[in-house]
Design an enzyme around this catalytic site. Structure first.
Site, PDB file in Angstrom:
ATOM      1  N   TYR A 328       0.855  -1.187   0.000  1.00 49.31           N
ATOM      2  CA  TYR A 328       0.000   0.000   0.000  1.00 49.31           C
ATOM      3  C   TYR A 328       0.898   1.247   0.000  1.00 49.31           C
ATOM      4  CZ  TYR A 328      -2.946  -3.738   1.899  1.00 49.31           C
ATOM      5  OH  TYR A 328      -3.588  -4.927   2.123  1.00 49.31           O
ATOM      6  N   CYS A 422      -3.827   3.315  10.931  1.00 48.85           N
ATOM      7  CA  CYS A 422      -4.586   4.469  11.419  1.00 48.85           C
ATOM      8  C   CYS A 422      -5.887   4.021  12.076  1.00 48.85           C
ATOM      9  CB  CYS A 422      -4.880   5.437  10.268  1.00 48.85           C
ATOM     10  SG  CYS A 422      -5.839   4.715   8.930  1.00 48.85           S
TER      11      CYS A 422
END
Length: 464
Positions: A328, A422
């Site tokens: 990612y 996150c």
């Protein structure tokens, strides 16, 4: 316990905070989540939603205020919904965030980390964001004070959506999360567009032109980008806006018009027109410079991002001999940051524009040992499995990793995995799939978003 009903009012004592920022109260084993409350509050609430094991409510009256409470500096606090913890001391916010990380690991992942460090505080707790996105609306939300002002008009707003009302917008005078310069540009833009004659996009009728105003600012170079997102190209009308803007704000080096004709709410355009200057601004992280376009993803707290990346580099424990996979990889910021310490870094990313940005950023910094692969990560991992990595960096979106990606990592068995997250909940879920094969050595929470419940975490996993 008697059965609770929607719109019923009850008195509760707030004990904890949930990951979403709501206060938690308990009635025996039944949980009630209450907006805009903090631990220590005693409140009378009205139930908004009642489910089998929990309910949601909003406060009607604070009967006894928590000793943790303080006055929030922002006049929009409590209505805007963006900074739910601005009324809490920053040190208390950090304690809550560390507790959220631990609770997610223990309750969702069934994991006890060897070491959970204290949260690294943000260098700035106000004015820390380098990007803000404001919505145009012809349906302004009025506060109770504004409702008492008959001269107050509701036909124009530039600000943030009211929580739970997708078509209502609070007109924001000042956002404390962005710099004074961006607040001045916001004020200038509101004044200009209100009198411009350009129509505001209607979210129900899907008619009108003005949709979003996106502001970006470089901390390292002071450059500003202004991006006006519209439902159709308005290059001509925006030329006058641009001319006036740059006369007043010489820091503006880029004015662009992104066009989004789709009905969905997104500030990402299908096409882009450069009105003034250049199509990117520059930012620095460590020794590296990155070019950021209007639709690029880039860490929104760049001063803290540098601390985050230093933790990633420390946890990767590179000697210069390793092959690193950056899962990612986005616009390549982590890959480029790690490039001096690795033999080779290969980034995997689905979004085509992000891969283009990553390759440009590597070239901009004369980095030659980074390559970026576009495509579905599961397919690309299988494609390159004959040259497996020594170290893997995972920085997935909020939804976490696909279960097949987790399974592929357990087959590849890199010596070390550094997981950046996150979202503590999806992080705990993903780690649970890796723990049978890895030791969870340490977790470092990093606060990227002061005054919100969000928390970033960096995890070091060592192969068993």
């Amino acid at each position: 316990m008697k059965k609770l009903k929607r719109k019923q009012e009850i008195v509760l004592n707030i004990e904890k905070v949930a990951f979403g920022g709501q206060g938690i109260a308990r009635m025996d084993d039944f949980v009630v989540l209450v907006d805009n409350t903090v631990p220590g509050d005693r409140v009378r609430v009205r139930l908004r939603k009642v489910r089998k094991h929990y309910a949601e409510a909003f406060p009607v009256e604070i009967l006894e205020a928590s000793t943790l409470r303080r006055e929030a500096p922002c006049k929009h606090f409590g209505t805007c919904g963006g900074c739910k913890w601005q009324n809490l001391p920053y040190a208390v916010q950090l304690e809550f965030k560390k507790a959220h990380v631990l609770e997610s690991l223990e309750h969702i992942g069934k994991i006890s980390p060897k070491v959970l460090h204290d949260v690294i505080p943000s260098p700035l707790i106000y004015g820390y964001r380098n990007k803000m996105e404001f919505s145009f609306s012809g349906n302004r939300w009025l506060t109770p004070e504004e409702l008492n002002q008959p001269e107050m008009k509701k036909d124009f707003a530039l600000g943030f959506h009211v929580p739970r009302y997708f078509d209502r917008v609070i007109d924001i005078e000042k956002c404390w999360l962005q710099s004074d310069l961006l607040n001045h540009i916001l004020h200038f833009s509101r004044k200009y567009f209100r009198s411009s004659g350009l129509s505001v996009y209607h979210l129900r009728k899907h008619q009108g032109i003005l949709r979003y105003l996106m502001l970006r600012r470089s901390f390292a170079f002071g450059e500003v980008m202004v991006n006006v997102v519209t439902s159709e190209a308005i290059v001509g009308p925006l030329q006058e806006f641009s001319n006036r803007l740059i006369r007043q704000f010489p820091e503006v080096v880029s004015v662009v018009n992104n066009v989004n004709a789709r009905s969905g709410q997104s500030a990402v355009g299908e096409e882009e027109h450069l009105i003034y200057g250049k199509p990117t601004i520059r930012e620095r992280l460590g020794d590296f410079i990155f070019e950021i376009s209007a639709n690029s993803f880039f860490q929104t707290n760049p001063l803290q991002a540098e601390n985050l990346y230093r933790i990633v580099a420390e946890y990767a424990r590179l000697t210069g001999k390793e092959v690193v996979w950056d899962m990612y990889s986005g616009t390549g910021s982590i890959a480029v940051f790690l490039s001096p310490y690795a033999r080779q870094v290969r980034g995997f990313e689905l979004i085509d524009s992000a891969v283009r940005d990553a390759r440009r950023n590597a070239a901009l910094n004369a980095v030659t040992n980074c390559s970026f692969v576009k495509g579905d990560i599961r397919m690309q991992m299988k494609r390159f499995r004959d040259t497996p990595p020594d170290v893997v960096i995972c920085d997935p979106p909020r939804a976490g990793m696909h279960p097949e990606v987790v399974a592929l990592l357990t087959r590849l068995r890199p010596e070390r995995i550094v997981y950046v997250s996150c979202n503590p909940a999806t992080m705990a879920r993903d780690l649970a799939g890796l723990i049978p094969f890895y030791w969870l050595e340490e977790v470092q929470p990093v606060d990227m978003f002061p005054h919100t419940h969000h928390i970033e975490s960096v995890v070091r996993l060592e192969r068993k």
